[in-house]
Design a protein around this motif. Structure first.
Motif, PDB file in Angstrom:
ATOM      1  N   MET A   1       0.932 -23.691  18.325  1.00  0.00           N
ATOM      2  CA  MET A   1       2.419 -23.233  18.284  1.00  0.00           C
ATOM      3  C   MET A   1       3.452 -24.602  17.741  1.00  0.00           C
ATOM      4  SD  MET A   1       4.188 -20.460  20.567  1.00  0.00           S
ATOM      5  CE  MET A   1       3.354 -18.986  19.818  1.00  0.00           C
ATOM      6  N   ALA A   2       4.006 -24.016  16.680  1.00  0.00           N
ATOM      7  CA  ALA A   2       5.265 -25.344  16.383  1.00  0.00           C
ATOM      8  C   ALA A   2       6.207 -25.670  17.190  1.00  0.00           C
ATOM      9  CB  ALA A   2       5.584 -24.745  14.999  1.00  0.00           C
ATOM     10  N   GLU A   3       6.727 -24.708  18.131  1.00  0.00           N
ATOM     11  CA  GLU A   3       7.743 -25.047  19.007  1.00  0.00           C
ATOM     12  C   GLU A   3       7.576 -25.963  19.954  1.00  0.00           C
ATOM     13  OE1 GLU A   3       7.208 -21.101  19.591  1.00  0.00           O
ATOM     14  OE2 GLU A   3       8.810 -20.326  17.998  1.00  0.00           O
ATOM     15  N   GLY A   4       6.472 -25.959  20.574  1.00  0.00           N
ATOM     16  CA  GLY A   4       6.073 -26.882  21.666  1.00  0.00           C
ATOM     17  C   GLY A   4       5.399 -28.023  21.193  1.00  0.00           C
ATOM     18  N   ARG A   5       5.393 -28.375  19.795  1.00  0.00           N
ATOM     19  CA  ARG A   5       4.377 -29.339  19.342  1.00  0.00           C
ATOM     20  C   ARG A   5       5.153 -30.812  19.617  1.00  0.00           C
ATOM     21  NH1 ARG A   5       3.824 -28.659  13.599  1.00  0.00           N
ATOM     22  NH2 ARG A   5       5.885 -28.641  13.477  1.00  0.00           N
ATOM     23  N   ARG A   6       6.354 -30.985  19.768  1.00  0.00           N
ATOM     24  CA  ARG A   6       6.861 -32.204  20.178  1.00  0.00           C
ATOM     25  C   ARG A   6       6.484 -32.655  21.810  1.00  0.00           C
ATOM     26  NH1 ARG A   6      12.878 -33.802  21.777  1.00  0.00           N
ATOM     27  NH2 ARG A   6      12.332 -35.933  22.110  1.00  0.00           N
ATOM     28  N   ILE A   7       6.753 -31.611  22.591  1.00  0.00           N
ATOM     29  CA  ILE A   7       6.347 -31.630  23.887  1.00  0.00           C
ATOM     30  C   ILE A   7       4.771 -31.839  24.142  1.00  0.00           C
ATOM     31  CG2 ILE A   7       6.153 -30.417  26.096  1.00  0.00           C
ATOM     32  CD1 ILE A   7       8.835 -28.895  25.234  1.00  0.00           C
ATOM     33  N   ARG A   8       4.010 -31.286  23.287  1.00  0.00           N
ATOM     34  CA  ARG A   8       2.558 -31.306  23.422  1.00  0.00           C
ATOM     35  C   ARG A   8       2.090 -32.699  22.971  1.00  0.00           C
ATOM     36  NH1 ARG A   8      -1.760 -26.905  21.271  1.00  0.00           N
ATOM     37  NH2 ARG A   8      -3.497 -27.945  22.276  1.00  0.00           N
ATOM     38  N   LYS A  18      -3.243 -35.439  32.636  1.00  0.00           N
ATOM     39  CA  LYS A  18      -2.564 -34.045  33.058  1.00  0.00           C
ATOM     40  C   LYS A  18      -2.816 -33.249  31.977  1.00  0.00           C
ATOM     41  CE  LYS A  18       0.643 -35.595  36.685  1.00  0.00           C
ATOM     42  NZ  LYS A  18       2.037 -35.416  37.073  1.00  0.00           N
ATOM     43  N   ALA A  19      -2.834 -33.572  30.870  1.00  0.00           N
ATOM     44  CA  ALA A  19      -3.062 -32.650  29.524  1.00  0.00           C
ATOM     45  C   ALA A  19      -4.246 -32.112  29.623  1.00  0.00           C
ATOM     46  CB  ALA A  19      -2.893 -33.539  28.286  1.00  0.00           C
ATOM     47  N   GLN A  20      -5.185 -32.715  30.161  1.00  0.00           N
ATOM     48  CA  GLN A  20      -6.730 -32.338  30.007  1.00  0.00           C
ATOM     49  C   GLN A  20      -6.591 -30.708  31.165  1.00  0.00           C
ATOM     50  OE1 GLN A  20      -9.261 -35.442  30.941  1.00  0.00           O
ATOM     51  NE2 GLN A  20      -8.998 -36.236  28.744  1.00  0.00           N
ATOM     52  N   THR A  21      -5.957 -30.857  32.141  1.00  0.00           N
ATOM     53  CA  THR A  21      -5.755 -29.913  32.989  1.00  0.00           C
ATOM     54  C   THR A  21      -5.126 -28.473  32.561  1.00  0.00           C
ATOM     55  OG1 THR A  21      -4.039 -30.695  34.259  1.00  0.00           O
ATOM     56  CG2 THR A  21      -5.985 -31.589  34.876  1.00  0.00           C
ATOM     57  N   ILE A  22      -4.544 -28.711  31.419  1.00  0.00           N
ATOM     58  CA  ILE A  22      -3.878 -27.562  31.019  1.00  0.00           C
ATOM     59  C   ILE A  22      -4.579 -26.453  30.451  1.00  0.00           C
ATOM     60  CG2 ILE A  22      -1.995 -26.711  29.587  1.00  0.00           C
ATOM     61  CD1 ILE A  22      -0.529 -29.552  29.690  1.00  0.00           C
ATOM     62  N   GLN A  23      -4.544 -25.288  31.122  1.00  0.00           N
ATOM     63  CA  GLN A  23      -5.193 -24.208  30.546  1.00  0.00           C
ATOM     64  C   GLN A  23      -4.421 -23.474  29.548  1.00  0.00           C
ATOM     65  OE1 GLN A  23      -6.746 -21.776  33.963  1.00  0.00           O
ATOM     66  NE2 GLN A  23      -7.825 -23.465  34.736  1.00  0.00           N
ATOM     67  N   ASN A  24      -4.964 -22.816  28.677  1.00  0.00           N
ATOM     68  CA  ASN A  24      -4.019 -22.267  27.550  1.00  0.00           C
ATOM     69  C   ASN A  24      -3.081 -23.125  26.907  1.00  0.00           C
ATOM     70  OD1 ASN A  24      -3.122 -20.510  25.442  1.00  0.00           O
ATOM     71  ND2 ASN A  24      -3.518 -18.914  27.008  1.00  0.00           N
ATOM     72  N   PRO A  25      -3.247 -24.206  26.166  1.00  0.00           N
ATOM     73  CA  PRO A  25      -2.238 -25.242  25.940  1.00  0.00           C
ATOM     74  C   PRO A  25      -1.053 -24.444  25.062  1.00  0.00           C
ATOM     75  CG  PRO A  25      -4.197 -26.085  25.736  1.00  0.00           C
ATOM     76  CD  PRO A  25      -4.557 -24.658  26.186  1.00  0.00           C
ATOM     77  N   ASP A  26      -1.635 -23.804  24.099  1.00  0.00           N
ATOM     78  CA  ASP A  26      -0.523 -23.003  23.253  1.00  0.00           C
ATOM     79  C   ASP A  26       0.744 -22.448  24.082  1.00  0.00           C
ATOM     80  OD1 ASP A  26      -1.644 -24.176  20.925  1.00  0.00           O
ATOM     81  OD2 ASP A  26      -2.893 -22.090  20.622  1.00  0.00           O
ATOM     82  N   GLU A  27       0.133 -21.323  25.243  1.00  0.00           N
ATOM     83  CA  GLU A  27       0.953 -20.728  25.797  1.00  0.00           C
ATOM     84  C   GLU A  27       1.945 -21.941  26.813  1.00  0.00           C
ATOM     85  OE1 GLU A  27      -0.349 -17.250  27.905  1.00  0.00           O
ATOM     86  OE2 GLU A  27      -1.513 -16.606  26.071  1.00  0.00           O
ATOM     87  N   HIS A  28       1.327 -22.746  27.412  1.00  0.00           N
ATOM     88  CA  HIS A  28       1.835 -23.716  28.089  1.00  0.00           C
ATOM     89  C   HIS A  28       3.053 -24.435  27.512  1.00  0.00           C
ATOM     90  CE1 HIS A  28       2.492 -26.382  31.503  1.00  0.00           C
ATOM     91  NE2 HIS A  28       2.194 -27.415  30.513  1.00  0.00           N
ATOM     92  N   TYR A  29       2.853 -24.965  26.528  1.00  0.00           N
ATOM     93  CA  TYR A  29       3.787 -25.785  25.692  1.00  0.00           C
ATOM     94  C   TYR A  29       4.714 -24.898  25.113  1.00  0.00           C
ATOM     95  CZ  TYR A  29       0.557 -29.575  26.302  1.00  0.00           C
ATOM     96  OH  TYR A  29      -0.247 -30.490  26.875  1.00  0.00           O
ATOM     97  N   ALA A  30       4.513 -23.481  24.493  1.00  0.00           N
ATOM     98  CA  ALA A  30       5.496 -22.525  24.132  1.00  0.00           C
ATOM     99  C   ALA A  30       6.632 -22.308  25.190  1.00  0.00           C
ATOM    100  CB  ALA A  30       4.915 -21.325  23.477  1.00  0.00           C
ATOM    101  N   ALA A  31       5.910 -22.083  26.521  1.00  0.00           N
ATOM    102  CA  ALA A  31       6.667 -21.898  27.497  1.00  0.00           C
ATOM    103  C   ALA A  31       7.671 -23.017  28.022  1.00  0.00           C
ATOM    104  CB  ALA A  31       6.079 -21.507  28.786  1.00  0.00           C
ATOM    105  N   MET A  32       7.242 -24.138  27.972  1.00  0.00           N
ATOM    106  CA  MET A  32       8.021 -25.627  28.334  1.00  0.00           C
ATOM    107  C   MET A  32       9.037 -25.546  27.292  1.00  0.00           C
ATOM    108  SD  MET A  32       5.331 -28.297  29.440  1.00  0.00           S
ATOM    109  CE  MET A  32       6.601 -29.543  29.676  1.00  0.00           C
TER     110      MET A  32
END
Length: 102
Positions: A1-8, A18-32
């Protein structure tokens, strides 16, 4: 998802463990990202409260007002980035991937 790209990109580059422990990264970064935008808006509202009048000096020179507004927005971005991203994902490695010392 483009919105969370910089954060991701930041998290995956500088906090890979810590990045490896994130489940469903697209949703996680979009929410962040949504949280970042909300916090940035809150800080801008604190720095530029509704109804606050420009000073005589700012009215005489609108560039002062524009510069102050840009500075407030930059400060809001930095505060939101610190609170939403850096506080949760402090850097583990430098830009070359070398682990940071504690």
């Amino acid at each position: 998802m483009a919105e969370g790209r910089r954060i991701r990109e930041y998290v995956e580059t500088f906090a890979p463990t810590k990045a490896q422990t994130i489940q469903n990264p697209d949703e996680h970064y979009a929410a962040m990202f949504e949280e970042y935008v909300t916090r940035r808006s809150e800080v801008i509202a604190e720095l530029e409260p509704e109804g606050k009048q420009a000073t005589d000096e700012e009215r005489a020179n609108p560039l002062l007002l524009m510069g102050k507004s840009r500075a407030n927005r930059k400060q809001a971005e930095e505060v939101a980035w610190q609170e939403v991203v850096l506080d949760r994902y402090p850097p583990e490695v430098d830009e070359t991937g070398t682990p940071l010392e504690d």
